[in-house]
Design a protein around this motif. Structure first.
Motif, short mmCIF file in Angstrom:
data_model
loop_
_atom_site.label_atom_id
_atom_site.label_comp_id
_atom_site.label_asym_id
_atom_site.label_seq_id
_atom_site.Cartn_x
_atom_site.Cartn_y
_atom_site.Cartn_z
N THR A 79 18.41 -0.29 32.63
CA THR A 79 18.93 -1.07 33.70
C THR A 79 19.25 -2.10 33.74
N ALA A 80 18.68 -2.55 32.43
CA ALA A 80 18.53 -4.06 32.35
C ALA A 80 20.23 -4.64 31.72
N TYR A 81 20.31 -3.72 30.74
CA TYR A 81 21.35 -3.96 29.41
C TYR A 81 22.60 -3.58 30.59
N ALA A 82 22.85 -2.28 31.90
CA ALA A 82 23.34 -2.13 32.71
C ALA A 82 23.90 -3.49 33.20
N GLN A 83 22.88 -3.99 33.78
CA GLN A 83 23.10 -5.09 34.55
C GLN A 83 23.95 -6.50 34.08
N LEU A 87 27.24 -0.93 29.11
CA LEU A 87 27.09 0.49 29.03
C LEU A 87 26.18 1.58 27.88
N SER A 88 26.57 0.44 26.44
CA SER A 88 26.50 1.09 25.38
C SER A 88 24.70 1.27 25.27
N LYS A 89 24.30 -0.28 25.59
CA LYS A 89 23.04 -0.04 24.65
C LYS A 89 22.17 0.74 26.24
N ALA A 90 22.24 0.38 27.58
CA ALA A 90 21.86 0.85 28.46
C ALA A 90 22.03 2.73 28.27
N GLU A 91 22.46 2.81 27.70
CA GLU A 91 22.65 4.96 27.57
C GLU A 91 22.02 5.18 26.54
N GLU A 92 22.32 3.86 25.44
CA GLU A 92 20.74 3.78 24.59
C GLU A 92 19.55 4.56 25.08
N GLU A 93 18.93 3.39 25.95
CA GLU A 93 17.80 3.52 26.42
C GLU A 93 17.60 4.02 27.34
N TYR A 94 18.76 4.70 28.02
CA TYR A 94 17.55 6.34 29.04
C TYR A 94 18.08 7.22 27.85
N ILE A 113 25.33 8.03 35.94
CA ILE A 113 25.83 6.72 36.56
C ILE A 113 26.88 6.12 35.78
N ILE A 114 26.52 6.25 34.39
CA ILE A 114 26.64 5.36 33.04
C ILE A 114 28.31 6.55 33.03
#
Length: 146
Positions: A79-83, A87-94, A113-114
């Motif tokens: 979520t922090a990466y998404a903020q 979005l690619s880093k966010a996707e990896e963490e999710y 949501i991504i």
């Protein structure tokens, strides 16, 4: 002969104590790392809430280092990466969070949501349904339990 057997028994006892001490040392170290991970996590949540996203990223990363299978930390790091717009880093963490806990609904929703942001509605639907159990194509819901 008895003296030799006594020395062997003493040696075996010493080895058993040494191994046991190492085992308990590892348990204590793991507990300390887990406690530290939770502290980093709590501080990261506060930093994220107050808009200090880079600091939150740093703290979530430390929490994950201390406890690699910390699904909530992976989710919040995503979520922090998404903020931050990554979005690619966010996707990896999710995905890491979901790999740890395949039923983790918050991470599943965040991943959905991504995909909605990317207009990948097929994947959005797949993850949203996994997260909520709801079929978005069914307009009405029914209660199944009394």
């Amino acid at each position: 002969m008895k003296q030799k057997i006594g020395k062997i028994k003493l040696l075996l006892l010493s080895a058993a104590i040494f191994i046991t001490m190492g085992f308990f040392h590892n348990i204590i170290a793991e507990e300390m790392m887990e406690e530290q991970a939770v502290e980093y996590f709590k501080e990261a949540v506060e930093a994220q809430k107050s808009g200090e996203i880079d600091y939150a990223v740093s703290l979530y990363t430390k929490a994950i280092y201390a406890k690699p299978n910390y699904a909530k930390a992976h989710n919040n790091l995503g979520t922090a990466y998404a903020q931050k717009g990554s979005l690619s880093k966010a996707e990896e963490e999710y995905n890491r969070a979901i790999k740890i806990d395949s039923n983790y609904s918050t991470a599943l929703k965040n991943l959905a949501i991504i995909y909605a942001e990317r207009k990948d509605y097929e994947r959005f639907y797949e993850y949203w349904k996994r997260a909520t159990g709801l079929d978005i194509y069914s307009p009405f819901l029914i209660d199944e339990e009394e």
